[in-house]
Scaffold this active site. Structure first.
Site, PDB file in Angstrom:
ATOM      1  N   GLU A   1      -6.160 -35.950  31.634  1.00  0.00           N
ATOM      2  CA  GLU A   1      -5.993 -34.725  30.829  1.00  0.00           C
ATOM      3  C   GLU A   1      -7.327 -34.385  30.168  1.00  0.00           C
ATOM      4  OE1 GLU A   1      -5.274 -31.591  28.965  1.00  0.00           O
ATOM      5  OE2 GLU A   1      -3.470 -32.370  29.940  1.00  0.00           O
TER       6      GLU A   1
ATOM      7  N   ASN B   1       0.630 -26.541  28.292  1.00  0.00           N
ATOM      8  CA  ASN B   1       1.482 -25.415  27.885  1.00  0.00           C
ATOM      9  C   ASN B   1       2.943 -25.815  27.734  1.00  0.00           C
ATOM     10  OD1 ASN B   1      -0.111 -23.201  27.400  1.00  0.00           O
ATOM     11  ND2 ASN B   1       0.101 -22.322  29.441  1.00  0.00           N
ATOM     12  N   THR B   2       3.342 -26.931  28.353  1.00  0.00           N
ATOM     13  CA  THR B   2       4.744 -27.355  28.242  1.00  0.00           C
ATOM     14  C   THR B   2       5.133 -27.476  26.773  1.00  0.00           C
ATOM     15  OG1 THR B   2       4.530 -28.557  30.333  1.00  0.00           O
ATOM     16  CG2 THR B   2       6.453 -29.065  28.975  1.00  0.00           C
TER      17      THR B   2
ATOM     18  N   VAL C   1     -11.739 -33.303  35.083  1.00  0.00           N
ATOM     19  CA  VAL C   1     -12.070 -33.370  36.508  1.00  0.00           C
ATOM     20  C   VAL C   1     -12.995 -32.206  36.842  1.00  0.00           C
ATOM     21  CG1 VAL C   1     -11.135 -33.244  38.847  1.00  0.00           C
ATOM     22  CG2 VAL C   1      -9.955 -34.586  37.091  1.00  0.00           C
TER      23      VAL C   1
ATOM     24  N   GLU D   1      12.949 -16.671  23.886  1.00  0.00           N
ATOM     25  CA  GLU D   1      14.003 -15.778  24.375  1.00  0.00           C
ATOM     26  C   GLU D   1      15.387 -16.184  23.865  1.00  0.00           C
ATOM     27  OE1 GLU D   1      14.575 -13.931  28.792  1.00  0.00           O
ATOM     28  OE2 GLU D   1      12.633 -14.583  28.069  1.00  0.00           O
TER      29      GLU D   1
ATOM     30  N   ARG E   1      11.608  -9.709  31.452  1.00  0.00           N
ATOM     31  CA  ARG E   1      10.471  -9.681  30.532  1.00  0.00           C
ATOM     32  C   ARG E   1       9.534  -8.515  30.834  1.00  0.00           C
ATOM     33  NH1 ARG E   1       9.063 -16.129  29.949  1.00  0.00           N
ATOM     34  NH2 ARG E   1      10.885 -16.588  28.696  1.00  0.00           N
TER      35      ARG E   1
ATOM     36  N   HIS F   1       1.510 -14.377  28.814  1.00  0.00           N
ATOM     37  CA  HIS F   1       2.317 -15.570  28.603  1.00  0.00           C
ATOM     38  C   HIS F   1       2.289 -16.537  29.776  1.00  0.00           C
ATOM     39  CE1 HIS F   1       5.475 -18.164  27.309  1.00  0.00           C
ATOM     40  NE2 HIS F   1       6.327 -17.761  28.217  1.00  0.00           N
TER      41      HIS F   1
ATOM     42  N   GLU G   1       2.685 -24.474  37.083  1.00  0.00           N
ATOM     43  CA  GLU G   1       2.126 -23.127  36.908  1.00  0.00           C
ATOM     44  C   GLU G   1       0.818 -22.916  37.672  1.00  0.00           C
ATOM     45  OE1 GLU G   1       1.157 -19.838  33.389  1.00  0.00           O
ATOM     46  OE2 GLU G   1       1.747 -21.860  32.805  1.00  0.00           O
TER      47      GLU G   1
ATOM     48  N   ARG H   1       8.581 -13.989  36.071  1.00  0.00           N
ATOM     49  CA  ARG H   1       9.259 -15.279  35.898  1.00  0.00           C
ATOM     50  C   ARG H   1      10.395 -15.143  34.905  1.00  0.00           C
ATOM     51  NH1 ARG H   1       9.438 -19.047  32.228  1.00  0.00           N
ATOM     52  NH2 ARG H   1       7.610 -18.374  31.067  1.00  0.00           N
TER      53      ARG H   1
END
Length: 462
Positions: free
Chosen positions: A45, A53-54, A167, A268, A292, A395, A425, A435
């Site tokens: 990471e 983003n999770t 990386v 949402e 959306r 988003h 993603e 999405r």
């Protein structure tokens, strides 16, 4: 549980069966799945914080025909899930990926439960006809819950997760297969060999460069994404000949609080549990649970390019994320609707009339004004009353690396690049041009698991 401890970089080995780039839901699910199949894996990471983003996902995880739905009396159908997602994606979704996705959705819920990660409550999001958005019984936002839970599993299984390791490029062997990475670690570069590499680096919603290249019209929009969502995986893949697909499909989320330097996505589920949207005059102007794309475009078309979410204590009781929004100062309070209207500088009679008309629509099960059919389990009649000022923001990026259902990366001729995988993603094609809320978290687990299985198949053969 104690705070998750990343593995010290001094323990970064020279080679692994599989290197997983990115520590969001996709990367962690893939690492756990591959590790349990006997693979020696490492998660790399680039950011200090794990989870990507999770962490910011708030609504839930979509799946159809689950035991959880049946416990709630909901009889669902995988074909409906497919058809609705296909329609909501403008019928531009990759059909093979979508087919794999819906069929494996209930299995992903079970797989999480097998690891003690239970999603026992269900709600609904825009574009769906049934409650198929699974979330924890506490109704806590899904993202942080999932990252913490997956990291707990990784810790139990002693899977090494390294942070602040970026990386820089993919390494190919003499046969043209991807066989490792070059990463910068503490200012040094290090080559790490691997039989397979999985890119689980997330989208490009925070990349001014990619947004300008593919969607110059959105160049000035704010984003809900974490700062690391800069499309690194796309660059790495492009450098080894991967094809990118549907890159102009960038999702703008309709309800984002952006009056402060820190941008907050208002999930949402707030609308799914019964909130309505009103303009600056205090009138509704859209079916709040349309896709959306449509809700965002309708808000942007208003003179102020923004609107207010209006809800009561009843909605608040069913959408726990509101407690957080309130804690960080995003929620306007009123004892009565008239009181709230005054604080929003609206005519109290107009807002009162809007809420009364809506409450009658809920009672009759018929929204004559805008044809809303979902998120109508409760009216807005339980004091107090609340508002959050929202406007659309970048988003989610539906486009990305072209992959097949086995998460193998494809080049411009549609041929597989051996040894290289991508999921979540960073990949493109599953969602079409829009999405559906709750489908991204499902994608991370469904295709994260698949990637973990497929890198194992490949590593065993090489």
């Amino acid at each position: 549980m104690a705070q998750f401890q990343t593995t010290p970089v001094s323990q970064l080995a020279d080679s692994y069966d599989a290197v997983i780039v990115g520590s969001g839901g996709t990367g962690l699910a893939a690492a756990i799945q591959a590790h349990e199949l006997g693979m020696n894996v490492a998660v790399l990471e680039k950011e200090e914080q794990l989870g990507g983003n999770t962490n910011r996902a708030s609504s839930g995880m979509n799946a159809a025909e689950t035991n959880v739905q049946l416990k709630h009396g909901i009889i669902d159908n995988i074909n409906d899930f497919y058809r609705e997602t296909y329609k909501d994606g403008g019928k531009l979704n990759d059909k093979d990926m979508l087919g794999y996705f819906v069929v494996h959705s209930p299995l992903a819920i079970d797989w999480l439960a097998d690891h003690g990660i239970k999603l026992e409550d269900v709600t609904i999001t825009g574009g769906m006809s049934k409650k198929r958005t699974h979330r924890p019984a506490s109704m806590a936002p899904i993202g942080g819950f999932l990252v913490k839970s997956l990291l707990d599993v990784a810790a139990q299984e002693k899977i090494p997760v390294f942070n602040k390791v970026k990386v820089e490029k993919l390494v190919k062997n003499d046969q043209g297969a991807v066989a490792g990475v070059v990463a910068s670690v503490d200012g040094q570069t290090k080559q790490i060999n691997a039989k397979a590499v999985l890119l689980a680096t997330g989208g490009f919603g925070a990349s001014k460069e990619y947004i300008k290249r593919y969607r110059p019209d959105l160049a000035d929009y704010k984003t809900t994404n974490q700062p690391g969502a800069t499309g690194d995986g796309l660059k790495l893949a492009e450098e080894v000949g991967a094809q990118l697909t549907q890159m102009n499909f960038v999702q703008v989320h309709p309800t984002v609080q952006q009056d402060n330097p820190h941008v907050y996505l208002i999930g949402e589920a707030v609308r799914g549990e019964g909130a309505i949207l009103v303009n600056f005059q205090g009138k509704r102007f859209v079916n709040e649970l349309n896709t959306r794309k449509i809700v965002s475009e309708t808000i942007t078309a208003l003179p102020e390019h923004s609107a207010y979410l209006i809800f009561d204590q009843g909605v608040r009781d069913h959408a726990k994320a509101i407690e957080f929004y309130d804690k960080v100062g995003l929620v306007v309070h009123g004892d009565t609707i008239e009181d709230l209207a005054k604080k929003l500088k609206m005519d109290p009679a107009v807002l009162k009339n809007t809420v009364e008309t809506w409450n009658q629509a809920v009672k009759a099960g018929d929204d004559k004004e805008f044809g809303r059919t979902t998120g109508m389990d409760r009216d807005l009649s339980k004091p107090g009353y609340f508002a959050i000022h929202i406007a659309p923001a970048i988003h989610y990026t539906m486009g990305g690396i072209h992959i097949n259902t086995k998460t193998q990366v494809l080049d411009g001729n549609g041929d597989v690049i051996p040894g290289l995988y991508a999921a979540g993603e960073v990949s493109g094609g599953l969602h079409g041009n829009n999405r559906v809320g709750g489908n991204s978290i499902a994608e991370t687990i469904i295709f994260g698991r698949q990637a973990g299985q497929q890198v194992t198949v490949y590593a065993r053969e090489h």
